[in-house]
Design a protein around this motif. Structure first.
Motif, mmCIF file in Angstrom:
data_model
loop_
_atom_site.group_PDB
_atom_site.id
_atom_site.type_symbol
_atom_site.label_atom_id
_atom_site.label_comp_id
_atom_site.label_asym_id
_atom_site.label_seq_id
_atom_site.Cartn_x
_atom_site.Cartn_y
_atom_site.Cartn_z
ATOM 1 N N GLN A 114 1.171 -48.917 -53.866
ATOM 2 C CA GLN A 114 1.959 -49.102 -52.650
ATOM 3 C C GLN A 114 3.190 -49.963 -52.910
ATOM 4 O O GLN A 114 4.282 -49.678 -52.412
ATOM 5 C CB GLN A 114 1.092 -49.754 -51.572
ATOM 6 C CG GLN A 114 1.843 -50.017 -50.261
ATOM 7 C CD GLN A 114 1.046 -50.867 -49.294
ATOM 8 O OE1 GLN A 114 0.343 -51.777 -49.710
ATOM 9 N NE2 GLN A 114 1.131 -50.575 -48.012
ATOM 10 N N ILE A 119 4.049 -46.329 -50.420
ATOM 11 C CA ILE A 119 3.174 -45.399 -49.695
ATOM 12 C C ILE A 119 2.027 -46.214 -49.109
ATOM 13 O O ILE A 119 1.366 -46.952 -49.835
ATOM 14 C CB ILE A 119 2.615 -44.307 -50.635
ATOM 15 C CG1 ILE A 119 3.749 -43.557 -51.317
ATOM 16 C CG2 ILE A 119 1.718 -43.335 -49.872
ATOM 17 C CD1 ILE A 119 3.284 -42.638 -52.438
ATOM 18 N N PRO A 120 1.771 -46.115 -47.788
ATOM 19 C CA PRO A 120 0.683 -46.892 -47.185
ATOM 20 C C PRO A 120 -0.644 -46.660 -47.903
ATOM 21 O O PRO A 120 -0.981 -45.533 -48.262
ATOM 22 C CB PRO A 120 0.643 -46.368 -45.740
ATOM 23 C CG PRO A 120 2.026 -45.856 -45.491
ATOM 24 C CD PRO A 120 2.497 -45.296 -46.800
ATOM 25 N N ASN A 122 -3.646 -46.637 -46.788
ATOM 26 C CA ASN A 122 -4.600 -45.760 -46.108
ATOM 27 C C ASN A 122 -4.258 -44.277 -46.234
ATOM 28 O O ASN A 122 -5.029 -43.419 -45.809
ATOM 29 C CB ASN A 122 -4.716 -46.134 -44.624
ATOM 30 C CG ASN A 122 -3.397 -45.969 -43.867
ATOM 31 O OD1 ASN A 122 -2.338 -45.761 -44.455
ATOM 32 N ND2 ASN A 122 -3.460 -46.084 -42.559
ATOM 33 N N ARG A 123 -3.100 -43.961 -46.820
ATOM 34 C CA ARG A 123 -2.732 -42.561 -47.037
ATOM 35 C C ARG A 123 -2.895 -42.134 -48.490
ATOM 36 O O ARG A 123 -2.751 -40.955 -48.803
ATOM 37 C CB ARG A 123 -1.286 -42.330 -46.583
ATOM 38 C CG ARG A 123 -1.057 -42.497 -45.087
ATOM 39 C CD ARG A 123 0.367 -42.194 -44.705
ATOM 40 N NE ARG A 123 0.730 -40.845 -45.066
ATOM 41 C CZ ARG A 123 1.988 -40.391 -45.129
ATOM 42 N NH1 ARG A 123 2.997 -41.204 -44.870
ATOM 43 N NH2 ARG A 123 2.230 -39.143 -45.469
ATOM 44 N N ILE A 154 -1.424 -37.629 -51.153
ATOM 45 C CA ILE A 154 -1.059 -38.418 -49.972
ATOM 46 C C ILE A 154 -1.565 -37.709 -48.720
ATOM 47 O O ILE A 154 -1.243 -36.538 -48.490
ATOM 48 C CB ILE A 154 0.471 -38.611 -49.892
ATOM 49 C CG1 ILE A 154 0.981 -39.274 -51.187
ATOM 50 C CG2 ILE A 154 0.851 -39.446 -48.683
ATOM 51 C CD1 ILE A 154 2.482 -39.317 -51.293
ATOM 52 N N ARG A 155 -2.376 -38.418 -47.961
ATOM 53 C CA ARG A 155 -2.876 -37.859 -46.701
ATOM 54 C C ARG A 155 -1.741 -37.758 -45.695
ATOM 55 O O ARG A 155 -0.786 -38.525 -45.726
ATOM 56 C CB ARG A 155 -3.970 -38.753 -46.100
ATOM 57 C CG ARG A 155 -5.298 -38.712 -46.832
ATOM 58 C CD ARG A 155 -6.379 -39.380 -45.988
ATOM 59 N NE ARG A 155 -7.675 -39.352 -46.660
ATOM 60 C CZ ARG A 155 -8.177 -40.329 -47.364
ATOM 61 N NH1 ARG A 155 -7.464 -41.445 -47.497
ATOM 62 N NH2 ARG A 155 -9.352 -40.243 -47.936
ATOM 63 N N ALA A 156 -1.871 -36.800 -44.774
ATOM 64 C CA ALA A 156 -0.890 -36.680 -43.701
ATOM 65 C C ALA A 156 -0.953 -37.908 -42.811
ATOM 66 O O ALA A 156 -1.992 -38.564 -42.706
ATOM 67 C CB ALA A 156 -1.165 -35.422 -42.881
ATOM 68 N N SER A 157 0.166 -38.242 -42.177
ATOM 69 C CA SER A 157 0.195 -39.406 -41.288
ATOM 70 C C SER A 157 -0.789 -39.195 -40.155
ATOM 71 O O SER A 157 -0.868 -38.093 -39.586
ATOM 72 C CB SER A 157 1.603 -39.594 -40.712
ATOM 73 O OG SER A 157 2.519 -39.843 -41.744
ATOM 74 N N PRO A 158 -1.572 -40.233 -39.807
ATOM 75 C CA PRO A 158 -2.522 -40.082 -38.695
ATOM 76 C C PRO A 158 -1.784 -39.873 -37.393
ATOM 77 O O PRO A 158 -0.672 -40.376 -37.218
ATOM 78 C CB PRO A 158 -3.277 -41.421 -38.701
ATOM 79 C CG PRO A 158 -2.356 -42.380 -39.368
ATOM 80 C CD PRO A 158 -1.585 -41.570 -40.381
#
Length: 258
Positions: A114, A119-120, A122-123, A154-158
């Motif tokens: 990060q 990049i956050p 949690n993602r 990278i996960r999509a933004s919640p």
């Protein structure tokens, strides 16, 4: 060595598995190392803890038996603490290299990424050999070694959290209500904003009347919600109107005291 099968019980320990291998295949326990999902299985672990399921494939490494005539005295050196890992980022063909401590957790590893890539945490998703790495596990526990290749996705933004009644978007919440004309039994479906004043409903009804052919009192009317008279100047939220509630129409007018 060709693959072979061993029947085990759910509560069998790894040591008991090795004993069965020794019994049926003649391989001494001291020479056996069992590996599953790139993790060395410890003798005290059991089948359930290791998540060994039906038809699981366990790799067995057989160490060479030392020659008794030429034994060497070996002294254990200090454990390797720092290794280099290679991270493959999405949309990048060049891996990113980081020197890490084998005692660091995956969560701490994400924090370092990060700080570099913004990049956050949690993602970030880190995977090794197709398996997602747990934030609480250490690099050593995950079986990572020098120059292991880590996939970074990278996960999509919640989705934005739903706004509360006091939030800035609370006024845009739609309410689907039913209006019951006093002179009839058919309920009329309407849709309003929770923040709208009740007077907005009065504006909608003549338009709906033309489409749905229902009667409205010609000499004036007021609204009742749960046996309480509604004030046209107050919002539906103020009147505690909820999704699916019924609003009744009564003949007449309500006058305000001075």
């Amino acid at each position: 060595m060709r693959p072979f099968t061993v029947e085990v019980g759910f509560f069998d320990t790894v040591l008991e598995i090795k004993e069965k291998v020794q019994k049926y295949r003649g391989i001494p326990i001291s020479r056996q190392t069992l590996i599953f999902n790139n993790m060395v299985l410890q003798d005290e672990q059991d089948v359930g803890t290791c998540e060994l399921l039906q038809d699981s494939k366990v790799q067995i490494i057989i160490s060479q038996e030392p020659e008794k005539s030429n034994l060497l005295r070996l002294e254990e050196g200090p454990p390797i603490k720092r290794i280099e890992l290679l991270f493959h980022m999405e949309h990048s063909s060049i891996p990113m290299s980081l020197e890490v401590d084998v005692g660091d957790t995956i969560g701490k590893l994400k924090e370092r990424i990060q700080s570099i890539k913004s990049i956050p945490v949690n993602r970030l998703v880190l995977s090794f050999l197709g398996n997602e790495l747990n934030n609480r596990s250490t690099i050593h526990e995950c079986g990572l070694h020098h120059q292991s290749h880590i996939e970074v996705s990278i996960r999509a933004s919640p989705p934005a959290a739903a706004s509360t009644a006091s939030g800035s978007n609370a006024g845009s919440k739609k309410l689907k209500l039913l209006v019951l004309p006093r002179c009839g039994t058919k309920k009329i479906p309407v849709e309003v904003n929770a923040s709208d004043n009740v007077g907005e409903l009065r504006k909608q009804l003549p338009i709906l009347q033309e489409k749905l052919r229902f009667s409205l009192p010609s000499d004036g009317y007021f609204f009742i919600h749960k046996q309480s008279v509604m004030d046209d100047e107050r919002s539906f939220r103020w009147h505690h109107v909820n999704q699916g509630d019924t609003i009744e129409i009564f003949n007449g007018w309500v006058t305000r005291g001075s």
